[in-house]
Motif scaffolding. Structure first.
Motif, PDB file in Angstrom:
ATOM      1  N   PRO A 123     -12.179  -1.434   8.423  1.00 14.46           N
ATOM      2  CA  PRO A 123     -11.092  -1.416   9.412  1.00 14.46           C
ATOM      3  C   PRO A 123      -9.817  -2.106   8.956  1.00 14.46           C
ATOM      4  O   PRO A 123      -8.745  -1.855   9.506  1.00 14.46           O
ATOM      5  N   TYR A 124      -9.905  -2.977   7.945  1.00 10.31           N
ATOM      6  CA  TYR A 124      -8.746  -3.762   7.538  1.00 10.31           C
ATOM      7  C   TYR A 124      -8.132  -3.344   6.207  1.00 10.31           C
ATOM      8  O   TYR A 124      -7.194  -3.990   5.743  1.00 10.31           O
ATOM      9  N   ILE A 125      -8.635  -2.294   5.575  1.00  5.80           N
ATOM     10  CA  ILE A 125      -8.092  -1.877   4.292  1.00  5.80           C
ATOM     11  C   ILE A 125      -7.677  -0.409   4.368  1.00  5.80           C
ATOM     12  O   ILE A 125      -8.473   0.461   4.730  1.00  5.80           O
ATOM     13  N   GLY A 126      -6.429  -0.144   4.000  1.00  2.00           N
ATOM     14  CA  GLY A 126      -5.937   1.227   3.943  1.00  2.00           C
ATOM     15  C   GLY A 126      -5.814   1.867   5.308  1.00  2.00           C
ATOM     16  O   GLY A 126      -5.704   1.208   6.329  1.00  2.00           O
ATOM     17  N   GLY A 127      -5.894   3.191   5.321  1.00  2.00           N
ATOM     18  CA  GLY A 127      -5.666   3.937   6.549  1.00  2.00           C
ATOM     19  C   GLY A 127      -6.922   4.354   7.269  1.00  2.00           C
ATOM     20  O   GLY A 127      -6.893   5.272   8.091  1.00  2.00           O
ATOM     21  N   SER A 128      -8.056   3.723   6.991  1.00  2.00           N
ATOM     22  CA  SER A 128      -9.282   4.062   7.696  1.00  2.00           C
ATOM     23  C   SER A 128      -9.186   3.625   9.152  1.00  2.00           C
ATOM     24  O   SER A 128      -8.363   2.789   9.511  1.00  2.00           O
ATOM     25  N   SER A 129     -10.037   4.168  10.015  1.00  2.00           N
ATOM     26  CA  SER A 129      -9.977   3.878  11.448  1.00  2.00           C
ATOM     27  C   SER A 129     -10.255   2.410  11.737  1.00  2.00           C
ATOM     28  O   SER A 129     -11.304   1.880  11.357  1.00  2.00           O
ATOM     29  N   ASN A 141      -7.050   1.548  -0.904  1.00  2.00           N
ATOM     30  CA  ASN A 141      -6.618   0.431  -1.743  1.00  2.00           C
ATOM     31  C   ASN A 141      -5.420  -0.282  -1.146  1.00  2.00           C
ATOM     32  O   ASN A 141      -4.604   0.336  -0.445  1.00  2.00           O
ATOM     33  N   GLN A 142      -5.321  -1.564  -1.446  1.00  2.00           N
ATOM     34  CA  GLN A 142      -4.176  -2.333  -0.995  1.00  2.00           C
ATOM     35  C   GLN A 142      -4.057  -3.591  -1.847  1.00  2.00           C
ATOM     36  O   GLN A 142      -5.062  -4.182  -2.243  1.00  2.00           O
ATOM     37  N   LEU A 143      -2.825  -3.994  -2.144  1.00  2.00           N
ATOM     38  CA  LEU A 143      -2.571  -5.260  -2.812  1.00  2.00           C
ATOM     39  C   LEU A 143      -2.194  -6.278  -1.742  1.00  2.00           C
ATOM     40  O   LEU A 143      -1.351  -6.008  -0.882  1.00  2.00           O
ATOM     41  N   TYR A 144      -2.833  -7.455  -1.813  1.00  2.00           N
ATOM     42  CA  TYR A 144      -2.616  -8.478  -0.786  1.00  2.00           C
ATOM     43  C   TYR A 144      -2.423  -9.832  -1.459  1.00  2.00           C
ATOM     44  O   TYR A 144      -3.112 -10.169  -2.430  1.00  2.00           O
ATOM     45  N   SER A 145      -1.485 -10.601  -0.940  1.00  2.00           N
ATOM     46  CA  SER A 145      -1.300 -11.957  -1.429  1.00  2.00           C
ATOM     47  C   SER A 145      -0.996 -12.872  -0.255  1.00  2.00           C
ATOM     48  O   SER A 145      -0.304 -12.479   0.700  1.00  2.00           O
ATOM     49  N   ASN A 146      -1.518 -14.103  -0.332  1.00  2.00           N
ATOM     50  CA  ASN A 146      -1.226 -15.111   0.674  1.00  2.00           C
ATOM     51  C   ASN A 146      -0.672 -16.334  -0.045  1.00  2.00           C
ATOM     52  O   ASN A 146      -1.253 -16.803  -1.034  1.00  2.00           O
ATOM     53  N   ILE A 147       0.465 -16.827   0.451  1.00  2.00           N
ATOM     54  CA  ILE A 147       1.186 -17.911  -0.202  1.00  2.00           C
ATOM     55  C   ILE A 147       1.354 -19.024   0.813  1.00  2.00           C
ATOM     56  O   ILE A 147       1.965 -18.821   1.875  1.00  2.00           O
ATOM     57  N   ASP A 162       0.861  -1.174   0.000  1.00  2.00           N
ATOM     58  CA  ASP A 162       0.000   0.000   0.000  1.00  2.00           C
ATOM     59  C   ASP A 162       0.901   1.228   0.000  1.00  2.00           C
ATOM     60  O   ASP A 162       1.362   1.671   1.054  1.00  2.00           O
ATOM     61  N   PRO A 163       1.200   1.813  -1.171  1.00  2.00           N
ATOM     62  CA  PRO A 163       2.126   2.953  -1.232  1.00  2.00           C
ATOM     63  C   PRO A 163       1.623   4.175  -0.480  1.00  2.00           C
ATOM     64  O   PRO A 163       2.429   4.990  -0.025  1.00  2.00           O
ATOM     65  N   ASP A 164       0.296   4.319  -0.338  1.00  2.00           N
ATOM     66  CA  ASP A 164      -0.230   5.471   0.392  1.00  2.00           C
ATOM     67  C   ASP A 164       0.181   5.449   1.857  1.00  2.00           C
ATOM     68  O   ASP A 164       0.263   6.497   2.505  1.00  2.00           O
ATOM     69  N   ARG A 165       0.400   4.259   2.385  1.00  2.00           N
ATOM     70  CA  ARG A 165       0.831   4.126   3.793  1.00  2.00           C
ATOM     71  C   ARG A 165       2.305   3.737   3.900  1.00  2.00           C
ATOM     72  O   ARG A 165       2.757   3.359   4.997  1.00  2.00           O
TER      73      ARG A 165
END
Length: 391
Positions: free
Chosen positions: A360-366, A381-387, A46-49
């Motif tokens: 609550p789990y995406i980006g910089g929201s409270s 926005n956020q890019l997420y991957s689980n491997i 998440d480049p914004d954060r």
């Protein structure tokens, strides 16, 4: 690369090496008992954060027992020493049981399960195709477990599941007062939760009735679910209630899959303060949820058959969920996920774009207020991957 990243990657590499040394399937101990598990890593970007991390996610163990009459299953998860739990010292500082139950089969179509089981509510086993799950998960309806008795019966095209849970899921290890569980449940608020409450949910009744049918080449299911419970407030010693109902549909036509659900959740807590909010918790944290609102979701998926080199089992999907709150002063929560899951050699991978508003789990929201009064009230926005390597 800093010391923390080096240490996290070292942990993940070590655990992955252990996993790769094991056979890529559950270990059959006897004809009736299988043991298994997984080691997983996660990518968060998440480049914004200024967030760009690849780190250890979880290690879990499973056990499954099956005979003609007796069945049992258990799964225990270990987290820690990596984002978002990098405030802990080691793997295992946060840990909890996902489920643990024993069952008896009266017949191939009827069984009773006793212990900590997934609640039989709505679309099963999840509210869609995504790995990250929908907003239904964070308001305590999707992939949630409690302790009690569950009865299952299959009769032709009809599927009935009914459960009574005297108490919620057992608290595991962690730092939170009321969020030391895998599934999201009503919880005792941590001190950092403004307007947090201390309600204990008990006497939880859950029922689900569904029917499978075929029409126009679609193999489908339609069903109704309901949940009712008591919310015992620890500050006022007064009892409130939680009532939830849902209508769901799922269909499969060749490679295409469609799922949809509408649910109504209404809670009447007897808090000493704001009765418009109820604190929930999971994964070592607690947050507020609006007491009354409607959940809507839709999911579309497409399976790509065949194997392409190391790639196989490819699924493409998109999932949208909306938590429409009754309180006009509260900001609604939305979550949209587009992604794909697939096998790559011995690994199973999910790659998802997360797009959320007052989530609550995406980006910089409270984290503590997004599902209650609201958070940043803008799309994050956020890019997420689980491997994962599963054995």
């Amino acid at each position: 690369m800093n010391l923390q990243h080096t240490r996290l990657n070292s942990i993940f590499a070590t655990l992955l090496a252990i996993g790769l040394a094991l056979p890529a399937s559950a270990v059959e101990i006897t004809d009736n008992l299988d043991l298994g598990g997984a080691i997983r890593g996660r990518l968060d970007y998440d480049p914004d954060r200024d967030l760009s991390k690849f780190s250890f996610d979880t290690f879990f163990l499973t056990a499954d027992y099956h005979s003609d009459t007796w069945i049992a299953a258990a799964k225990y998860r270990f987290y820690g020493d990596a984002y978002p739990f990098d405030y802990t010292d080691k793997v295992g500082d946060i840990s909890f049981a996902e489920y643990a139950w024993v069952g008896y089969k009266f017949s191939p179509e009827q069984q009773l399960q006793v212990g900590q089981t997934p609640i039989p509510f709505g679309l099963l086993p999840y509210f869609g195709s995504t790995f990250f799950e929908s907003l239904g998960n964070v308001i305590g309806l999707e992939d949630t477990q409690n302790i009690g008795f569950k009865y299952l019966q299959q009769s032709g095209d009809w599927d009935l599941q009914a459960a009574y849970y005297p108490i919620p899921a057992e608290q595991g290890e962690g730092t939170s007062r009321g969020g030391r569980t895998y599934g999201t449940n009503v919880a005792t608020a941590d001190d950092y939760v403004v307007d947090g409450s201390d309600n204990h949910e008990q006497d939880i009744f859950v029922g689900r009735l569904a029917r499978q049918f075929e029409a126009g080449g679609w193999k489908s299911e339609i069903g109704l679910s309901g949940l009712a419970s008591t919310l015992e407030n620890q500050d006022t010693d007064r009892d409130g209630h939680r009532y939830t109902a849902a209508l769901h549909f799922s269909g499969k036509h060749g490679a295409w899959g469609v799922q949809a659900q509408a649910a109504r959740q209404q809670m009447t807590p007897k808090n000493p303060g704001d009765d418009r909010l109820v604190t929930f918790g999971s994964f070592d944290g607690t947050f507020n949820v609006a007491a009354k609102g409607n959940l809507y979701l839709a999911d579309l998926s497409y399976d790509i058959a065949g194997q392409y080199g190391w790639l196989s089992g490819i699924k493409l999907y998109a999932n949208y969920s909306l938590f429409d709150k009754d309180e006009s002063a509260f900001q609604d929560s939305q979550r949209f996920i587009a992604g794909s899951s697939f096998s790559f050699g011995p690994l199973w991978i999910a790659l998802e774009w997360l797009h959320g508003k007052n989530d609550p789990y995406i980006g910089g929201s409270s984290y503590t207020q997004s599902l209650g009064a609201g958070g940043s009230d803008r799309w994050e926005n956020q890019l997420y991957s689980n491997i994962g390597y599963y054995f």
